[in-house]
Design an enzyme around this catalytic site. Structure first.
Site, PDB file in Angstrom:
ATOM      1  CE1 TYR A 159      -9.129   3.803 -27.967  1.00 26.31           C
ATOM      2  CE2 TYR A 159      -8.342   4.873 -29.945  1.00 26.31           C
ATOM      3  CZ  TYR A 159      -9.377   4.385 -29.189  1.00 26.31           C
ATOM      4  OH  TYR A 159     -10.657   4.478 -29.659  1.00 26.31           O
ATOM      5  CE  LYS A 166     -11.694   5.811 -33.689  1.00 25.88           C
ATOM      6  NZ  LYS A 166     -12.818   5.473 -34.586  1.00 25.88           N
TER       7      LYS A 166
HETATM    8  N1  NAD Z   1     -17.069   2.986 -27.349  1.00 28.06           N
HETATM    9  C1  NAD Z   1     -16.215   3.951 -27.131  1.00 28.06           C
HETATM   10  O1  NAD Z   1     -15.725   4.149 -26.011  1.00 28.06           O
HETATM   11  C2  NAD Z   1     -15.844   4.884 -28.247  1.00 28.06           C
HETATM   12  C3  NAD Z   1     -15.274   6.154 -27.943  1.00 28.06           C
HETATM   13  C4  NAD Z   1     -14.929   6.985 -28.990  1.00 28.06           C
HETATM   14  C5  NAD Z   1     -15.130   6.595 -30.294  1.00 28.06           C
HETATM   15  N2  NAD Z   1     -15.681   5.356 -30.563  1.00 28.06           N
HETATM   16  C6  NAD Z   1     -15.868   4.976 -31.967  1.00 28.06           C
HETATM   17  O2  NAD Z   1     -17.234   4.757 -32.219  1.00 28.06           O
HETATM   18  C7  NAD Z   1     -17.350   3.902 -33.353  1.00 28.06           C
HETATM   19  C8  NAD Z   1     -18.360   2.815 -33.059  1.00 28.06           C
HETATM   20  O3  NAD Z   1     -17.852   1.938 -32.079  1.00 28.06           O
HETATM   21  P1  NAD Z   1     -18.742   1.376 -30.880  1.00 28.06           P
HETATM   22  O4  NAD Z   1     -18.039   1.735 -29.635  1.00 28.06           O
HETATM   23  O5  NAD Z   1     -20.149   1.748 -31.060  1.00 28.06           O
HETATM   24  O6  NAD Z   1     -18.546  -0.199 -31.001  1.00 28.06           O
HETATM   25  P2  NAD Z   1     -19.347  -1.298 -31.871  1.00 28.06           P
HETATM   26  O7  NAD Z   1     -18.531  -2.534 -31.737  1.00 28.06           O
HETATM   27  O8  NAD Z   1     -20.743  -1.377 -31.478  1.00 28.06           O
HETATM   28  O9  NAD Z   1     -19.245  -0.727 -33.359  1.00 28.06           O
HETATM   29  C9  NAD Z   1     -18.133  -0.936 -34.197  1.00 28.06           C
HETATM   30  C10 NAD Z   1     -18.686  -1.307 -35.552  1.00 28.06           C
HETATM   31  O10 NAD Z   1     -17.632  -1.429 -36.518  1.00 28.06           O
HETATM   32  C11 NAD Z   1     -18.072  -2.419 -37.422  1.00 28.06           C
HETATM   33  N3  NAD Z   1     -16.976  -2.931 -38.244  1.00 28.06           N
HETATM   34  C12 NAD Z   1     -15.789  -3.442 -37.825  1.00 28.06           C
HETATM   35  N4  NAD Z   1     -15.090  -3.894 -38.896  1.00 28.06           N
HETATM   36  C13 NAD Z   1     -15.851  -3.627 -39.997  1.00 28.06           C
HETATM   37  C14 NAD Z   1     -15.705  -3.884 -41.388  1.00 28.06           C
HETATM   38  N5  NAD Z   1     -14.615  -4.480 -41.894  1.00 28.06           N
HETATM   39  N6  NAD Z   1     -16.699  -3.486 -42.232  1.00 28.06           N
HETATM   40  C15 NAD Z   1     -17.817  -2.899 -41.761  1.00 28.06           C
HETATM   41  N7  NAD Z   1     -18.037  -2.643 -40.459  1.00 28.06           N
HETATM   42  C16 NAD Z   1     -17.056  -3.007 -39.586  1.00 28.06           C
HETATM   43  C17 NAD Z   1     -18.669  -3.497 -36.506  1.00 28.06           C
HETATM   44  O11 NAD Z   1     -19.495  -4.370 -37.232  1.00 28.06           O
HETATM   45  C18 NAD Z   1     -19.435  -2.647 -35.528  1.00 28.06           C
HETATM   46  O12 NAD Z   1     -20.759  -2.462 -35.977  1.00 28.06           O
HETATM   47  C19 NAD Z   1     -15.942   3.413 -33.670  1.00 28.06           C
HETATM   48  O13 NAD Z   1     -15.378   4.203 -34.697  1.00 28.06           O
HETATM   49  C20 NAD Z   1     -15.214   3.664 -32.355  1.00 28.06           C
HETATM   50  O14 NAD Z   1     -13.822   3.800 -32.519  1.00 28.06           O
HETATM   51  C21 NAD Z   1     -16.055   4.512 -29.576  1.00 28.06           C
END
Ligand code: NAD
Length: 260
Positions: A159, A166
């Protein structure tokens, strides 16, 4: 289906990339509750996908391109919201990014550029979004959520720099909650367990992480994206009016279990 009536309220949700995105699950819940939506998207390629998805929604959302590293695009999102919605009740920060090479190699080898990029997109951006959102929320207050992960608090292999981002994001949530509380703007985080999304697949060993989580979590399973959406709806709605500066774990209890 959990139903709550939030008709007449406006939300901006950052982070829809496709139908698997956590942000999309929150969008669906808000939409079912009658909330009017603005959906900024990253680049025109994703824009096509988001436009297609948006056709499933009962009310046409505001669709606008936004890379959070581009100040003029961030500003333009809130100008559109001011013009077309007038005010804002909710904001969702569901965005994160780090170079793939920084999510599998040695943490000590993270480049300066890679570190700063991950911090800018995944943590600092919340401050810029709130800089523009706050004046639109100031009359009635508002509710803000940011998506985080347990690697802010505990060491999770691979990570790396995203753990640093985070940790910064969770601090920003608390600091903003303190600063904006007098204006009745609540700011919370959801710490989700692993969900199979585009971003998650960029983390080295993600599949193994999913298996280990299901085995060790209190509920003996992984969470669903729908469960994160429900928690999002709760934190964004008046149902959670007494809650701010909090990190709500939606991880089937995994974070409480000794990792031995
Ligand atoms: N999927 C998991 O296991 C998980 C677990 C805990 C937290 N999260 C968090 O949830 C959030 C959403 O992630 P997700 O898993 O839905 O994946 P996802 O890839 O669907 O979403 C990530 C988003 O970030 C956007 N992004 C990246 N760079 C960017 C920029 N420069 N400007 C604007 N937007 C930007 C992407 O376009 C995308 O829509 C993130 O913060 C991720 O760290 C995810």
């Amino acid at each position: 289906m959990i139903s709550i009536d939030l008709a007449g309220q406006n939300a901006v949700v950052f982070g829809v990339a496709n139908k698997n995105s956590i942000a999309w699950s929150i969008v669906q819940k808000l939409s079912e509750a009658g909330v009017r939506l603005a959906l900024p998207y990253l680049g025109e390629k994703l824009g096509d996908r988001v436009r297609k998805l948006a056709q499933e929604l009962p009310q046409e959302p505001i669709l606008v391109e936004c890379d959070v590293t581009k100040e003029e695009q961030v500003e333009a999102v809130f100008e559109r919201i001011a013009q077309e919605m007038g005010s804002l009740d909710m904001l969702v920060h569901s965005i994160a990014f780090a170079n793939r090479s920084d999510l599998e190699g040695h943490f000590k080898d993270t480049s300066r550029d890679g570190y700063l990029l991950a911090m800018e997109i995944s943590a600092f951006s919340l401050l810029r979004l709130m800089h523009y959102a706050e004046p639109l929320m100031s009359e009635n207050g508002g509710s803000v959520i940011a998506l985080t992960y347990m690697a802010s608090q505990r060491t999770v292999g691979n990570y790396n720099v995203m753990g640093s981002a985070k940790a910064a994001l969770e601090h920003a949530v608390r600091q903003l909650a303190f600063e904006l509380g007098p204006k009745n703007i609540r700011v919370n985080a959801i710490s989700a367990g692993p969900v199979n999304t585009l971003s998650a697949r960029g983390i080295g060993g993600f599949k193994t992480m999913l298996e280990a989580n299901a085995e060790r979590a209190c509920l003996k399973r992984n969470i669903t994206v729908d469960e994160v959406g429900n928690a999002g709806l709760f934190l964004l709605s008046p149902m959670s009016s007494g809650i701010t500066a909090e990190t709500l774990y939606v991880d089937a209890g995994f974070n409480t279990v000794q990792l031995s």
